[in-house]
Design an enzyme around this catalytic site. Sequence first.
Site, PDB file in Angstrom:
ATOM      1  N   TYR A 153      45.575  33.088  35.090  1.00  0.00           N
ATOM      2  CA  TYR A 153      44.513  32.160  35.494  1.00  0.00           C
ATOM      3  C   TYR A 153      44.312  30.983  34.543  1.00  0.00           C
ATOM      4  O   TYR A 153      43.505  30.107  34.823  1.00  0.00           O
ATOM      5  CB  TYR A 153      43.191  32.923  35.637  1.00  0.00           C
ATOM      6  CG  TYR A 153      43.269  34.008  36.680  1.00  0.00           C
ATOM      7  CD1 TYR A 153      43.243  33.689  38.033  1.00  0.00           C
ATOM      8  CD2 TYR A 153      43.403  35.342  36.319  1.00  0.00           C
ATOM      9  CE1 TYR A 153      43.329  34.676  38.999  1.00  0.00           C
ATOM     10  CE2 TYR A 153      43.490  36.336  37.274  1.00  0.00           C
ATOM     11  CZ  TYR A 153      43.461  35.998  38.615  1.00  0.00           C
ATOM     12  OH  TYR A 153      43.555  36.971  39.568  1.00  0.00           O
TER      13      TYR A 153
ATOM     14  N   HIS B 203      44.236  28.952  45.826  1.00  0.00           N
ATOM     15  CA  HIS B 203      44.413  30.034  44.849  1.00  0.00           C
ATOM     16  C   HIS B 203      44.968  29.441  43.561  1.00  0.00           C
ATOM     17  O   HIS B 203      45.891  28.622  43.598  1.00  0.00           O
ATOM     18  CB  HIS B 203      45.368  31.106  45.379  1.00  0.00           C
ATOM     19  CG  HIS B 203      44.880  31.706  46.648  1.00  0.00           C
ATOM     20  ND1 HIS B 203      43.856  32.613  46.682  1.00  0.00           N
ATOM     21  CD2 HIS B 203      45.245  31.468  47.923  1.00  0.00           C
ATOM     22  CE1 HIS B 203      43.615  32.930  47.940  1.00  0.00           C
ATOM     23  NE2 HIS B 203      44.430  32.242  48.712  1.00  0.00           N
TER      24      HIS B 203
END
Length: 146
Positions: free
Chosen positions: A25, A102
């Site tokens: 991330y 995403h």
Amino acid sequence: MIKKKILIINGPNLNMLHKRDKSIYGDVSLKTIESNCMDLAEELAIKLSFAQSNSEGEIIDLIHDAVDNFDGIIINAGGYTHTSVAIHDALEIFNKPKIELHISNLFKREEFRHVSMISPVVDGIICGLGAQGYTIALLAIDQMIS
């Protein structure tokens, strides 16, 4: 001048983004992403609303409210991407531009993440471009609405 109104919805665990696996991330908080999006929205003359919820029902309520109040939705549904028929159905009702987003590339991750329940009802998907995917999605939806 009437501004385009865009809603960015973030699903479960994205409020903890800066504490999650940085190799997947990155090292950015949702607050930083929101700030970057707000700066770009100002440049584009977009009225931007940014929301995060860990609750499926709250996300559905946000989408329902958007039907009469927003020109487009960008959604990072988090884990609900792979499980929520209800979010799919709510997005289907929203007949304006929608982008699924995403941060990570779902197809380089666990197999269960390779299936999205919401992809069939959105106009585009941005996946695997990190936090900058949000500003890319904002640029894209601006063009889709114009």
